[in-house]
Design a protein around this motif. Structure first.
Motif, short mmCIF file in Angstrom:
data_model
loop_
_atom_site.label_atom_id
_atom_site.label_comp_id
_atom_site.label_asym_id
_atom_site.label_seq_id
_atom_site.Cartn_x
_atom_site.Cartn_y
_atom_site.Cartn_z
N VAL A 1 0.97 4.13 -3.10
CA VAL A 1 0.62 5.50 -2.93
C VAL A 1 1.43 6.39 -2.84
CG1 VAL A 1 -1.53 5.03 -1.65
CG2 VAL A 1 0.45 5.26 -0.07
N TRP B 1 -6.95 -1.96 -0.16
CA TRP B 1 -7.51 -1.30 1.02
C TRP B 1 -8.17 -2.26 1.77
CZ3 TRP B 1 -6.97 2.95 3.58
CH2 TRP B 1 -6.52 4.11 2.83
N ARG C 1 -6.20 6.24 -7.60
CA ARG C 1 -6.44 5.74 -6.30
C ARG C 1 -6.03 4.51 -5.85
NH1 ARG C 1 -11.30 8.67 -4.18
NH2 ARG C 1 -12.23 9.86 -5.75
N LEU C 2 -5.75 4.28 -4.65
CA LEU C 2 -5.25 2.83 -4.07
C LEU C 2 -6.29 1.86 -4.55
CD1 LEU C 2 -2.94 1.33 -2.81
CD2 LEU C 2 -4.34 1.92 -0.61
N ASP D 1 -2.57 8.66 -0.39
CA ASP D 1 -3.58 8.35 -1.57
C ASP D 1 -4.26 9.69 -1.96
OD1 ASP D 1 -4.63 6.36 -3.12
OD2 ASP D 1 -6.49 6.40 -2.07
N CYS E 1 0.83 -1.34 -0.06
CA CYS E 1 -0.20 -0.15 -0.08
C CYS E 1 0.80 1.24 0.02
CB CYS E 1 -1.00 -0.03 1.30
SG CYS E 1 -2.24 -1.10 1.20
N THR F 1 2.66 7.01 -6.61
CA THR F 1 1.86 7.97 -7.31
C THR F 1 1.91 9.51 -6.91
OG1 THR F 1 0.09 6.07 -7.30
CG2 THR F 1 -0.86 8.71 -7.50
N VAL G 1 -1.37 6.06 4.86
CA VAL G 1 -1.99 5.57 3.50
C VAL G 1 -2.94 6.62 2.66
CG1 VAL G 1 -2.95 3.77 2.33
CG2 VAL G 1 -1.09 3.12 3.72
N HIS G 2 -4.09 6.62 4.03
CA HIS G 2 -4.98 7.83 3.25
C HIS G 2 -4.67 8.97 2.67
CE1 HIS G 2 -8.97 9.53 2.94
NE2 HIS G 2 -8.52 10.60 3.90
#
Length: 249
Positions: free
Chosen positions: A63, A183, A177-178, A230, A59, A66, A226-227
């Motif tokens: 992210v 997720w 998006r992941l 992302d 994860c 990106t 992670v959020h």
């Protein structure tokens, strides 16, 4: 403000974990005849944690790549736009200031209009593309231009081609998006990791509370990390528009 909210969430999850331990101990106390199995709990939790760490690593790599790519696209776009602005010095007198003004207008539009839209993951309107087309028009010269001015005009078009490519990549990065599969693995893995802390009996309640609080808080922190990553153009960890404001302040 975002940092404060993150700390509140992490602390809240940790406290919920501690409360769950207390409730579990009160409602389902370990029988006196049952031997403590801290060693078994530690071994099983370690195995689950290793598997969870693999998912978490995937994860974070996804992210982060990106976010890094978005930053590279922004830097490339701003740099090419700045080169276009500088090349205006080599154009005919009647083309210099219009090209510079068009470059400043485009940069202002990216920073003031498009950046909030990208942060909110909203699709960009076509106004930016119209401004880019206006830049191309302002960089064109007539047949009466000298050879050096025509060469400069060709270089302007080349730099605007780089702006075009970087802009397309920036728009695509804003919508990435992941994967939902990752997720799901992140959430399920975190729940399983915490669940194993309740399956096995631990006589020392304080030790159990500290272990669960620390693990729950850390899992909440990694999920929030992670959020935030992302969102490649988000407020806290996202790419900022400094590349444009530095050249066109």
């Amino acid at each position: 403000m975002v940092l404060l909210e993150t700390l509140v969430v992490v602390l809240g999850v940790a406290l919920l974990g501690a409360l769950a331990v207390v409730v579990k101990t009160r409602l389902f106390p370990m029988p006196e005849s049952e031997e403590p199995r801290e060693d078994v709990a530690e071994y099983i939790a370690m195995m689950v944690s290793v598997l969870y760490a693999i998912v978490l690593g995937l994860c974070l790599v996804s992210v982060w790549d990106t976010r890094a790519a978005a930053s590279d696209h922004v830097q490339a776009e701003a740099s090419a736009l700045h080169q276009t602005y500088l090349l205006a010095d080599a154009l005919p007198d009647d083309r210099r200031e219009p090209l510079r003004a068009a470059a400043r207008t485009y940069a202002d539009h990216v920073v003031e209009v498009e950046w909030p839209m990208m942060a909110a993951r909203e699709p960009l309107d076509p106004a930016g593309w119209r401004l880019l087309e206006q830049l191309r028009e302002e960089g064109e010269v007539g047949d009466s231009a000298t050879v050096s001015e025509q060469i400069a005009a060709q270089e302007v078009l080349a730099q605007l081609g780089y702006v075009d490519d970087a802009r397309r990549s920036r728009e695509a990065a804003a919508q990435e998006r992941l994967s939902p599969v990752l997720w799901a693995g992140l959430i399920i893995g975190g729940v399983l990791t915490l669940a194993f802390m309740f399956i096995f009996g631990i006589h020392h309640t304080r030790t159990h509370v500290v272990m669960v609080m620390g693990l729950a808080g850390f899992i909440a922190f990694t999920a929030l990390l992670v959020h935030q990553l992302d969102e490649p153009f988000g407020e806290m960890l996202g790419t900022n528009p400094d590349a444009f404001t530095r050249y066109f302040a």
